[in-house]
Design a protein around this motif. Sequence first.
Motif, short mmCIF file in Angstrom:
data_model
loop_
_atom_site.label_atom_id
_atom_site.label_comp_id
_atom_site.label_asym_id
_atom_site.label_seq_id
_atom_site.Cartn_x
_atom_site.Cartn_y
_atom_site.Cartn_z
N GLY A 103 0.77 -1.08 -0.07
CA GLY A 103 0.20 0.04 0.19
C GLY A 103 0.76 1.14 0.09
N GLY A 104 1.74 1.28 0.79
CA GLY A 104 2.68 2.66 0.90
C GLY A 104 3.40 2.69 -0.23
N LEU A 105 3.98 1.67 -0.85
CA LEU A 105 4.78 1.96 -2.07
C LEU A 105 3.94 2.12 -3.17
CD1 LEU A 105 7.62 -0.71 -1.98
CD2 LEU A 105 7.76 1.91 -1.53
N LYS A 155 4.54 5.82 -5.44
CA LYS A 155 4.61 5.67 -6.80
C LYS A 155 3.61 6.48 -7.58
CE LYS A 155 7.11 1.43 -7.15
NZ LYS A 155 7.19 -0.02 -7.75
N GLU A 156 2.51 6.54 -7.31
CA GLU A 156 1.28 7.34 -7.69
C GLU A 156 1.60 8.70 -7.58
OE1 GLU A 156 -1.74 6.66 -10.26
OE2 GLU A 156 -0.80 5.04 -8.86
N LEU A 157 2.38 9.19 -6.76
CA LEU A 157 2.67 10.62 -6.59
C LEU A 157 4.12 11.08 -7.21
CD1 LEU A 157 1.75 10.57 -2.94
CD2 LEU A 157 0.60 11.97 -4.50
N ALA A 158 4.64 10.05 -7.95
CA ALA A 158 5.88 10.59 -8.43
C ALA A 158 5.81 11.95 -9.27
CB ALA A 158 6.40 9.09 -9.67
N HIS A 159 4.74 12.05 -9.92
CA HIS A 159 4.65 13.35 -10.92
C HIS A 159 4.04 14.29 -10.40
CE1 HIS A 159 6.91 11.08 -14.00
NE2 HIS A 159 6.01 10.10 -13.98
N ALA A 160 3.37 14.27 -9.08
CA ALA A 160 2.50 15.27 -8.61
C ALA A 160 3.43 16.37 -7.78
CB ALA A 160 1.57 14.56 -7.35
N PRO A 161 3.11 17.82 -7.74
CA PRO A 161 3.76 18.78 -7.21
C PRO A 161 3.71 18.52 -5.37
CG PRO A 161 1.39 19.52 -7.91
CD PRO A 161 1.56 17.98 -8.35
N LEU A 213 12.63 3.44 -5.03
CA LEU A 213 12.32 5.01 -5.41
C LEU A 213 13.29 5.73 -5.77
CD1 LEU A 213 10.01 5.46 -2.15
CD2 LEU A 213 9.41 5.02 -4.30
N ARG A 214 14.60 5.37 -6.36
CA ARG A 214 15.64 5.80 -6.67
C ARG A 214 15.39 6.96 -7.71
NH1 ARG A 214 16.27 0.97 -8.78
NH2 ARG A 214 17.19 0.73 -10.86
N ARG A 215 14.57 6.49 -8.57
CA ARG A 215 14.49 7.56 -9.71
C ARG A 215 13.38 8.58 -9.32
NH1 ARG A 215 15.29 2.85 -12.88
NH2 ARG A 215 17.18 2.69 -13.88
N GLN A 216 12.53 8.52 -8.20
CA GLN A 216 11.53 9.66 -7.84
C GLN A 216 12.20 10.47 -7.24
OE1 GLN A 216 7.90 7.64 -6.65
NE2 GLN A 216 7.09 9.39 -5.57
N SER A 217 12.24 11.94 -7.82
CA SER A 217 13.15 12.93 -7.18
C SER A 217 12.31 13.51 -6.13
CB SER A 217 13.48 13.74 -8.39
OG SER A 217 12.26 14.35 -8.93
N ASN A 218 11.07 13.25 -6.13
CA ASN A 218 10.11 14.02 -4.84
C ASN A 218 10.01 13.19 -3.69
OD1 ASN A 218 8.24 12.28 -6.10
ND2 ASN A 218 6.70 13.52 -5.98
N PRO A 262 -3.23 -7.57 -3.16
CA PRO A 262 -4.04 -6.53 -3.90
C PRO A 262 -4.91 -5.50 -3.55
CG PRO A 262 -4.10 -8.96 -4.76
CD PRO A 262 -3.50 -9.01 -3.36
N VAL A 263 -5.49 -5.79 -2.22
CA VAL A 263 -6.28 -4.86 -1.85
C VAL A 263 -5.40 -3.60 -1.28
CG1 VAL A 263 -7.76 -4.37 0.22
CG2 VAL A 263 -8.15 -6.64 -0.91
N ALA A 264 -4.29 -3.90 -0.58
CA ALA A 264 -3.32 -2.71 -0.22
C ALA A 264 -3.04 -2.05 -1.44
CB ALA A 264 -2.51 -3.39 0.33
N LYS A 265 -2.59 -2.54 -2.42
CA LYS A 265 -1.82 -1.98 -3.67
C LYS A 265 -2.94 -1.08 -4.21
CE LYS A 265 0.87 -3.04 -7.97
NZ LYS A 265 1.57 -4.14 -8.59
N GLN A 266 -4.19 -1.52 -4.47
CA GLN A 266 -5.08 -0.68 -5.15
C GLN A 266 -5.66 0.60 -4.23
OE1 GLN A 266 -8.64 -2.59 -6.74
NE2 GLN A 266 -7.19 -4.68 -7.14
#
Length: 414
Positions: free
Chosen positions: A16-18, A22-28, A67-72, A315-319
Amino acid sequence: MSQPRPHVVIVGAGFGGLSAAKELAHAPVDVTIIDRQNHHLFQPLLYQVATAALTPAEIAVPIREVLRRQSNARVVMDRVSDVDHAACEVICDSGQRMAYDTLILATGARHSYFGNDAWAEHAPGLKTLDDAFRLREKILTAFEQAEILAETDPQAARAYQSFVVIGAGPTGVEMAGAIAELASSLMRDFRRIDPKDNRVILLEGGPRVLPSFTKSLSMRAAQDLRDLGVEVRLNTMVTGIEGDHVMAGDDRINARTCVWAAGVQASRAGDWLDLGSGHVTVDETLRPEGFDNVYVIGDTARFAPGDTPLPGIAPVAKQMGQFVGQRIAAHANGTAPPTQFRYHDAGALATIGRNRAVADIFGLKVKGFIGWLLWGAAHVYFLIGFKNRLFVVLHWLWSYITWRRGVRLIMHRE
Protein backbone atom coordinates in the motif's frame (compact mmCIF):
# COMPACT_ATOMS: atom_id res chain seq x y z
CA MET A 1 8.55 33.83 -2.60
CA SER A 2 7.10 30.48 -3.65
CA GLN A 3 4.94 28.50 -1.30
CA PRO A 4 6.40 25.24 0.06
CA ARG A 5 5.00 22.17 -1.60
CA PRO A 6 2.58 19.97 0.35
CA HIS A 7 4.37 17.29 2.37
CA VAL A 8 2.95 13.75 2.23
CA VAL A 9 4.23 11.36 4.90
CA ILE A 10 3.71 7.65 4.32
CA VAL A 11 4.23 5.28 7.25
CA GLY A 12 4.97 1.78 5.98
CA ALA A 13 6.65 0.57 2.79
CA GLY A 14 4.49 -2.44 2.07
CA PHE A 15 2.32 -2.83 -1.01
CA GLY A 16 0.00 0.00 0.00
CA GLY A 17 2.65 2.52 1.02
CA LEU A 18 4.86 1.99 -2.03
CA SER A 19 1.88 2.08 -4.41
CA ALA A 20 0.81 5.43 -2.96
CA ALA A 21 4.35 6.81 -3.21
CA LYS A 22 4.71 5.75 -6.85
CA GLU A 23 1.34 7.28 -7.73
CA LEU A 24 2.70 10.63 -6.48
CA ALA A 25 5.87 10.50 -8.59
CA HIS A 26 4.77 13.35 -10.89
CA ALA A 27 2.60 15.28 -8.43
CA PRO A 28 3.72 18.70 -7.09
CA VAL A 29 4.26 17.32 -3.58
CA ASP A 30 7.17 16.12 -1.45
CA VAL A 31 6.92 12.54 -0.23
CA THR A 32 8.59 11.00 2.82
CA ILE A 33 8.20 7.27 3.39
CA ILE A 34 9.06 5.97 6.86
CA ASP A 35 9.66 2.32 7.64
CA ARG A 36 11.45 0.52 10.47
CA GLN A 37 13.14 -1.71 7.87
CA ASN A 38 15.21 -0.61 4.89
CA HIS A 39 13.49 -3.05 2.53
CA HIS A 40 10.16 -3.83 0.96
CA LEU A 41 9.21 -7.45 1.60
CA PHE A 42 7.06 -9.66 -0.62
CA GLN A 43 5.28 -11.39 2.24
CA PRO A 44 3.28 -13.92 0.15
CA LEU A 45 6.52 -15.82 -0.52
CA LEU A 46 8.00 -15.44 2.95
CA TYR A 47 7.10 -19.03 3.82
CA GLN A 48 9.44 -20.17 1.03
CA VAL A 49 12.35 -18.49 2.81
CA ALA A 50 11.29 -20.23 6.03
CA THR A 51 11.27 -23.61 4.28
CA ALA A 52 14.60 -23.14 2.46
CA ALA A 53 13.13 -22.73 -1.03
CA LEU A 54 14.15 -19.12 -1.66
CA THR A 55 16.71 -16.66 -0.31
CA PRO A 56 15.75 -13.34 1.32
CA ALA A 57 17.34 -11.37 -1.54
CA GLU A 58 14.82 -12.89 -3.94
CA ILE A 59 11.73 -11.58 -2.15
CA ALA A 60 13.04 -8.31 -0.68
CA VAL A 61 14.38 -5.14 -2.25
CA PRO A 62 15.75 -1.94 -0.63
CA ILE A 63 13.14 0.80 -0.46
CA ARG A 64 15.67 3.34 -1.67
CA GLU A 65 16.27 1.24 -4.77
CA VAL A 66 12.57 1.13 -5.55
CA LEU A 67 12.27 4.93 -5.29
CA ARG A 68 15.72 5.91 -6.55
CA ARG A 69 14.37 7.57 -9.72
CA GLN A 70 11.56 9.39 -7.91
CA SER A 71 13.07 12.81 -7.22
CA ASN A 72 10.24 14.02 -4.98
CA ALA A 73 10.54 11.06 -2.57
CA ARG A 74 12.91 10.41 0.30
CA VAL A 75 13.18 7.43 2.64
CA VAL A 76 13.62 7.50 6.41
CA MET A 77 14.49 4.32 8.29
CA ASP A 78 12.89 4.84 11.69
CA ARG A 79 10.09 3.46 13.81
CA VAL A 80 6.96 5.58 14.29
CA SER A 81 5.82 5.58 17.91
CA ASP A 82 2.92 8.05 17.79
CA VAL A 83 1.08 10.67 15.78
CA ASP A 84 0.32 14.16 17.10
CA HIS A 85 -2.68 14.75 14.88
CA ALA A 86 -3.43 18.13 16.46
CA ALA A 87 0.00 19.42 15.43
CA CYS A 88 0.06 17.26 12.24
CA GLU A 89 3.33 15.61 13.21
CA VAL A 90 4.61 12.05 13.16
CA ILE A 91 6.75 11.12 16.18
CA CYS A 92 9.59 8.63 15.69
CA ASP A 93 11.61 6.53 18.12
CA SER A 94 14.69 8.57 17.22
CA GLY A 95 12.99 11.65 18.67
CA GLN A 96 12.38 13.16 15.26
CA ARG A 97 9.05 14.92 14.79
CA MET A 98 8.04 15.12 11.14
CA ALA A 99 5.36 17.58 10.06
CA TYR A 100 2.89 16.52 7.39
CA ASP A 101 0.14 18.06 5.31
CA THR A 102 -1.25 14.63 4.45
CA LEU A 103 -0.56 11.40 6.29
CA ILE A 104 -0.94 7.87 4.92
CA LEU A 105 -0.85 5.04 7.45
CA ALA A 106 0.04 1.74 5.80
CA THR A 107 1.48 -0.05 8.79
CA GLY A 108 0.22 -3.57 8.11
CA ALA A 109 -0.72 -6.20 10.66
CA ARG A 110 0.86 -8.28 13.41
CA HIS A 111 0.15 -11.69 14.90
CA SER A 112 -2.87 -12.25 17.11
CA TYR A 113 -2.87 -15.09 19.63
CA PHE A 114 -6.41 -14.31 20.79
CA GLY A 115 -5.34 -13.39 24.31
CA ASN A 116 -2.76 -16.17 24.66
CA ASP A 117 0.36 -14.10 24.03
CA ALA A 118 2.53 -16.59 25.93
CA TRP A 119 2.11 -18.96 22.97
CA ALA A 120 4.21 -16.64 20.78
CA GLU A 121 7.42 -17.99 22.29
CA HIS A 122 6.70 -21.53 21.10
CA ALA A 123 4.55 -20.84 18.02
CA PRO A 124 6.12 -18.04 15.99
CA GLY A 125 4.24 -16.41 13.17
CA LEU A 126 5.61 -15.29 9.84
CA LYS A 127 5.60 -11.56 9.08
CA THR A 128 9.25 -10.50 8.73
CA LEU A 129 12.52 -11.82 7.35
CA ASP A 130 13.72 -12.32 10.91
CA ASP A 131 10.66 -14.53 11.55
CA ALA A 132 11.56 -16.55 8.45
CA PHE A 133 15.22 -16.90 9.50
CA ARG A 134 14.29 -18.13 12.95
CA LEU A 135 11.70 -20.56 11.64
CA ARG A 136 14.05 -21.94 8.98
CA GLU A 137 16.71 -22.47 11.63
CA LYS A 138 14.20 -24.18 13.90
CA ILE A 139 12.94 -26.53 11.16
CA LEU A 140 16.39 -27.51 9.89
CA THR A 141 17.77 -27.92 13.42
CA ALA A 142 14.86 -30.24 14.24
CA PHE A 143 16.02 -32.71 11.61
CA GLU A 144 19.60 -32.49 12.86
CA GLN A 145 18.43 -33.26 16.40
CA ALA A 146 16.29 -36.13 15.14
CA GLU A 147 19.35 -37.61 13.41
CA ILE A 148 21.27 -37.52 16.70
CA LEU A 149 18.44 -39.12 18.71
CA ALA A 150 17.08 -41.57 16.14
CA GLU A 151 18.83 -44.63 17.62
CA THR A 152 19.18 -43.67 21.29
CA ASP A 153 15.76 -42.05 21.89
CA PRO A 154 13.32 -42.72 19.02
CA GLN A 155 10.40 -41.08 20.83
CA ALA A 156 12.31 -37.82 21.22
CA ALA A 157 13.42 -38.06 17.59
CA ARG A 158 9.81 -38.39 16.46
CA ALA A 159 8.91 -35.20 18.36
CA TYR A 160 11.62 -33.35 16.42
CA GLN A 161 10.27 -34.80 13.17
CA SER A 162 6.75 -33.56 13.99
CA PHE A 163 5.56 -30.13 12.85
CA VAL A 164 2.29 -28.43 13.76
CA VAL A 165 0.82 -25.58 11.70
CA ILE A 166 -2.08 -23.75 13.35
CA GLY A 167 -4.57 -22.09 11.01
CA ALA A 168 -5.64 -23.30 7.56
CA GLY A 169 -5.91 -20.04 5.66
CA PRO A 170 -3.60 -19.54 2.65
CA THR A 171 -0.52 -19.02 4.83
CA GLY A 172 -1.15 -22.14 6.90
CA VAL A 173 -1.98 -24.33 3.91
CA GLU A 174 1.08 -23.19 1.98
CA MET A 175 3.35 -23.58 5.00
CA ALA A 176 2.09 -27.09 5.79
CA GLY A 177 2.59 -28.21 2.20
CA ALA A 178 6.06 -26.67 2.03
CA ILE A 179 7.21 -28.33 5.26
CA ALA A 180 5.94 -31.70 4.01
CA GLU A 181 7.86 -31.31 0.75
CA LEU A 182 10.98 -30.11 2.59
CA ALA A 183 10.87 -33.11 4.92
CA SER A 184 10.57 -35.45 1.97
CA SER A 185 13.46 -33.86 0.05
CA LEU A 186 15.78 -33.92 3.08
CA MET A 187 15.51 -37.64 3.69
CA ARG A 188 18.13 -38.59 1.12
CA ASP A 189 20.72 -36.58 3.08
CA PHE A 190 20.21 -38.26 6.45
CA ARG A 191 21.26 -41.77 7.47
CA ARG A 192 19.38 -42.59 10.69
CA ILE A 193 16.09 -40.72 10.45
CA ASP A 194 13.09 -42.89 9.60
CA PRO A 195 11.02 -41.05 6.96
CA LYS A 196 7.87 -42.75 8.29
CA ASP A 197 8.26 -40.68 11.48
CA ASN A 198 7.90 -37.36 9.65
CA ARG A 199 4.60 -35.72 10.57
CA VAL A 200 3.03 -32.44 9.52
CA ILE A 201 -0.24 -31.65 11.30
CA LEU A 202 -2.47 -28.79 10.15
CA LEU A 203 -4.98 -27.66 12.78
CA GLU A 204 -8.03 -25.60 11.83
CA GLY A 205 -10.78 -24.44 14.17
CA GLY A 206 -13.34 -24.21 11.38
CA PRO A 207 -15.02 -26.88 9.25
CA ARG A 208 -12.69 -26.60 6.22
CA VAL A 209 -9.34 -25.35 4.98
CA LEU A 210 -9.16 -22.15 2.93
CA PRO A 211 -12.55 -20.92 4.18
CA SER A 212 -12.46 -17.86 1.88
CA PHE A 213 -12.41 -20.14 -1.19
CA THR A 214 -15.36 -22.01 -2.66
CA LYS A 215 -16.22 -25.33 -1.06
CA SER A 216 -15.03 -27.36 -4.06
CA LEU A 217 -11.61 -25.68 -4.09
CA SER A 218 -11.36 -26.02 -0.32
CA MET A 219 -12.05 -29.75 -0.53
CA ARG A 220 -9.49 -30.16 -3.32
CA ALA A 221 -6.86 -28.32 -1.27
CA ALA A 222 -7.53 -30.58 1.74
CA GLN A 223 -7.16 -33.67 -0.43
CA ASP A 224 -3.92 -32.36 -1.97
CA LEU A 225 -2.54 -31.78 1.52
CA ARG A 226 -3.43 -35.33 2.56
CA ASP A 227 -1.79 -36.66 -0.60
CA LEU A 228 1.40 -34.91 0.55
CA GLY A 229 1.15 -36.65 3.89
CA VAL A 230 -0.22 -33.71 5.89
CA GLU A 231 -2.64 -34.64 8.66
CA VAL A 232 -5.55 -32.20 8.34
CA ARG A 233 -7.60 -31.80 11.50
CA LEU A 234 -10.70 -29.64 11.16
CA ASN A 235 -13.00 -28.27 13.88
CA THR A 236 -10.03 -28.50 16.22
CA MET A 237 -9.25 -25.77 18.72
CA VAL A 238 -5.80 -25.31 20.21
CA THR A 239 -5.91 -25.15 24.01
CA GLY A 240 -2.24 -25.01 24.86
CA ILE A 241 1.23 -24.69 23.35
CA GLU A 242 4.52 -25.58 25.01
CA GLY A 243 8.03 -26.06 23.71
CA ASP A 244 7.60 -29.82 23.25
CA HIS A 245 3.89 -30.26 22.54
CA VAL A 246 0.61 -28.75 21.38
CA MET A 247 -2.74 -29.42 23.00
CA ALA A 248 -5.47 -29.85 20.37
CA GLY A 249 -8.51 -30.03 22.59
CA ASP A 250 -7.65 -32.87 24.96
CA ASP A 251 -5.23 -34.46 22.52
CA ARG A 252 -1.52 -33.95 23.16
CA ILE A 253 0.64 -33.72 20.02
CA ASN A 254 4.33 -34.15 20.78
CA ALA A 255 6.05 -31.75 18.41
CA ARG A 256 9.11 -29.54 18.75
CA THR A 257 8.14 -27.12 15.97
CA CYS A 258 4.91 -25.16 15.82
CA VAL A 259 3.97 -22.41 13.36
CA TRP A 260 1.22 -19.87 14.03
CA ALA A 261 -0.93 -18.94 11.03
CA ALA A 262 -4.28 -18.57 12.77
CA GLY A 263 -4.84 -14.86 13.11
CA VAL A 264 -3.60 -11.31 12.75
CA GLN A 265 -4.47 -7.99 14.26
CA ALA A 266 -3.94 -4.46 13.01
CA SER A 267 -0.94 -2.40 13.99
CA ARG A 268 -1.11 0.37 16.62
CA ALA A 269 -2.19 3.01 14.11
CA GLY A 270 -5.64 3.22 15.70
CA ASP A 271 -4.08 4.09 19.06
CA TRP A 272 -2.02 6.84 17.41
CA LEU A 273 -5.25 8.44 16.18
CA ASP A 274 -7.06 7.89 19.50
CA LEU A 275 -9.46 5.55 17.71
CA GLY A 276 -8.71 2.51 19.86
CA SER A 277 -6.76 -0.65 19.08
CA GLY A 278 -7.60 -2.85 16.14
CA HIS A 279 -8.46 -2.06 12.58
CA VAL A 280 -9.30 1.55 11.73
CA THR A 281 -12.71 1.93 10.09
CA VAL A 282 -12.49 4.14 7.00
CA ASP A 283 -15.05 5.62 4.64
CA GLU A 284 -15.24 5.32 0.86
CA THR A 285 -12.31 7.74 0.52
CA LEU A 286 -10.23 5.57 2.92
CA ARG A 287 -10.19 8.22 5.65
CA PRO A 288 -11.24 7.71 9.29
CA GLU A 289 -14.17 9.80 10.45
CA GLY A 290 -12.99 13.23 11.60
CA PHE A 291 -9.61 13.12 9.82
CA ASP A 292 -9.60 15.08 6.57
CA ASN A 293 -5.85 14.77 5.96
CA VAL A 294 -5.23 11.20 7.17
CA TYR A 295 -5.65 8.06 5.09
CA VAL A 296 -5.48 4.50 6.43
CA ILE A 297 -4.90 1.67 3.96
CA GLY A 298 -4.00 -2.00 3.68
CA ASP A 299 -4.17 -4.40 6.61
CA THR A 300 -4.52 -1.48 9.02
CA ALA A 301 -7.84 -0.38 7.55
CA ARG A 302 -11.32 -1.80 7.85
CA PHE A 303 -13.28 -0.98 4.73
CA ALA A 304 -16.51 -2.89 4.41
CA PRO A 305 -18.48 -2.23 1.23
CA GLY A 306 -21.70 -4.18 1.50
CA ASP A 307 -20.94 -4.96 5.18
CA THR A 308 -18.17 -7.43 4.21
CA PRO A 309 -14.68 -6.19 5.12
CA LEU A 310 -12.08 -6.46 2.39
CA PRO A 311 -9.44 -9.12 3.10
CA GLY A 312 -5.92 -8.25 4.22
CA ILE A 313 -4.16 -9.27 1.01
CA ALA A 314 -1.62 -7.60 -1.25
CA PRO A 315 -3.98 -6.65 -4.13
CA VAL A 316 -6.29 -4.80 -1.73
CA ALA A 317 -3.41 -2.83 -0.22
CA LYS A 318 -1.96 -2.04 -3.62
CA GLN A 319 -5.24 -0.75 -5.04
CA MET A 320 -5.88 1.30 -1.90
CA GLY A 321 -2.45 2.89 -2.22
CA GLN A 322 -3.06 3.75 -5.85
CA PHE A 323 -6.45 5.29 -5.04
CA VAL A 324 -5.08 7.44 -2.22
CA GLY A 325 -2.13 8.55 -4.36
CA GLN A 326 -4.50 9.56 -7.14
CA ARG A 327 -6.62 11.58 -4.70
CA ILE A 328 -3.65 13.45 -3.27
CA ALA A 329 -2.17 14.09 -6.72
CA ALA A 330 -5.51 15.43 -7.98
CA HIS A 331 -5.81 17.85 -5.02
CA ALA A 332 -2.25 19.05 -5.58
CA ASN A 333 -2.91 19.61 -9.29
CA GLY A 334 -6.24 21.34 -8.67
CA THR A 335 -8.29 18.68 -10.45
CA ALA A 336 -11.25 16.63 -9.29
CA PRO A 337 -10.13 13.65 -7.17
CA PRO A 338 -11.69 10.18 -7.31
CA THR A 339 -14.46 10.09 -4.73
CA GLN A 340 -15.03 6.42 -3.95
CA PHE A 341 -12.67 3.47 -3.61
CA ARG A 342 -13.78 0.34 -5.43
CA TYR A 343 -11.83 -2.87 -5.13
CA HIS A 344 -11.47 -4.90 -8.31
CA ASP A 345 -11.23 -8.50 -7.19
CA ALA A 346 -9.26 -10.63 -9.63
CA GLY A 347 -9.63 -13.73 -7.48
CA ALA A 348 -7.60 -15.79 -5.03
CA LEU A 349 -4.85 -18.37 -5.24
CA ALA A 350 -3.13 -20.81 -2.89
CA THR A 351 -0.48 -23.41 -3.56
CA ILE A 352 -0.32 -26.71 -1.71
CA GLY A 353 2.92 -27.98 -3.19
CA ARG A 354 4.58 -29.17 -6.36
CA ASN A 355 2.01 -29.21 -9.20
CA ARG A 356 -0.74 -28.57 -6.65
CA ALA A 357 -2.67 -25.32 -6.28
CA VAL A 358 -6.18 -23.94 -6.30
CA ALA A 359 -7.21 -20.70 -7.98
CA ASP A 360 -10.38 -18.71 -8.40
CA ILE A 361 -9.60 -16.16 -11.13
CA PHE A 362 -12.47 -13.98 -12.37
CA GLY A 363 -14.86 -16.76 -11.40
CA LEU A 364 -12.86 -19.46 -13.16
CA LYS A 365 -12.07 -22.36 -10.81
CA VAL A 366 -8.71 -23.95 -11.56
CA LYS A 367 -6.97 -26.80 -9.75
CA GLY A 368 -3.84 -28.91 -9.98
CA PHE A 369 -0.96 -28.19 -12.34
CA ILE A 370 -2.69 -25.34 -14.23
CA GLY A 371 -3.58 -23.68 -10.93
CA TRP A 372 0.03 -24.09 -9.82
CA LEU A 373 1.29 -22.37 -12.98
CA LEU A 374 -1.20 -19.52 -12.48
CA TRP A 375 -0.13 -19.14 -8.85
CA GLY A 376 3.54 -18.96 -9.86
CA ALA A 377 2.90 -16.46 -12.66
CA ALA A 378 0.86 -14.19 -10.39
CA HIS A 379 3.50 -14.14 -7.67
CA VAL A 380 6.32 -13.47 -10.10
CA TYR A 381 4.28 -10.62 -11.61
CA PHE A 382 3.81 -8.90 -8.24
CA LEU A 383 7.49 -9.15 -7.31
CA ILE A 384 9.33 -5.83 -7.55
CA GLY A 385 12.30 -5.72 -9.92
CA PHE A 386 13.37 -7.75 -12.94
CA LYS A 387 16.28 -9.32 -11.05
CA ASN A 388 13.99 -10.66 -8.33
CA ARG A 389 11.59 -12.10 -10.89
CA LEU A 390 14.40 -13.75 -12.86
CA PHE A 391 16.08 -15.26 -9.79
CA VAL A 392 12.83 -16.62 -8.37
CA VAL A 393 11.93 -18.27 -11.69
CA LEU A 394 15.41 -19.78 -12.00
CA HIS A 395 15.37 -21.00 -8.40
CA TRP A 396 11.93 -22.57 -8.84
CA LEU A 397 13.03 -24.19 -12.10
CA TRP A 398 16.16 -25.65 -10.47
CA SER A 399 14.12 -26.99 -7.54
CA TYR A 400 11.50 -28.43 -9.88
CA ILE A 401 14.08 -30.31 -11.95
CA THR A 402 16.29 -31.52 -9.10
CA TRP A 403 13.67 -31.94 -6.34
CA ARG A 404 16.09 -30.14 -4.01
CA ARG A 405 16.10 -26.98 -1.92
CA GLY A 406 19.25 -24.93 -1.94
CA VAL A 407 19.09 -22.61 1.08
CA ARG A 408 19.57 -25.05 3.93
CA LEU A 409 22.01 -23.14 6.09
CA ILE A 410 21.70 -22.99 9.87
CA MET A 411 23.15 -19.77 11.22
CA HIS A 412 23.63 -20.27 14.93
CA ARG A 413 23.19 -17.19 17.07
CA GLU A 414 25.76 -16.73 19.83
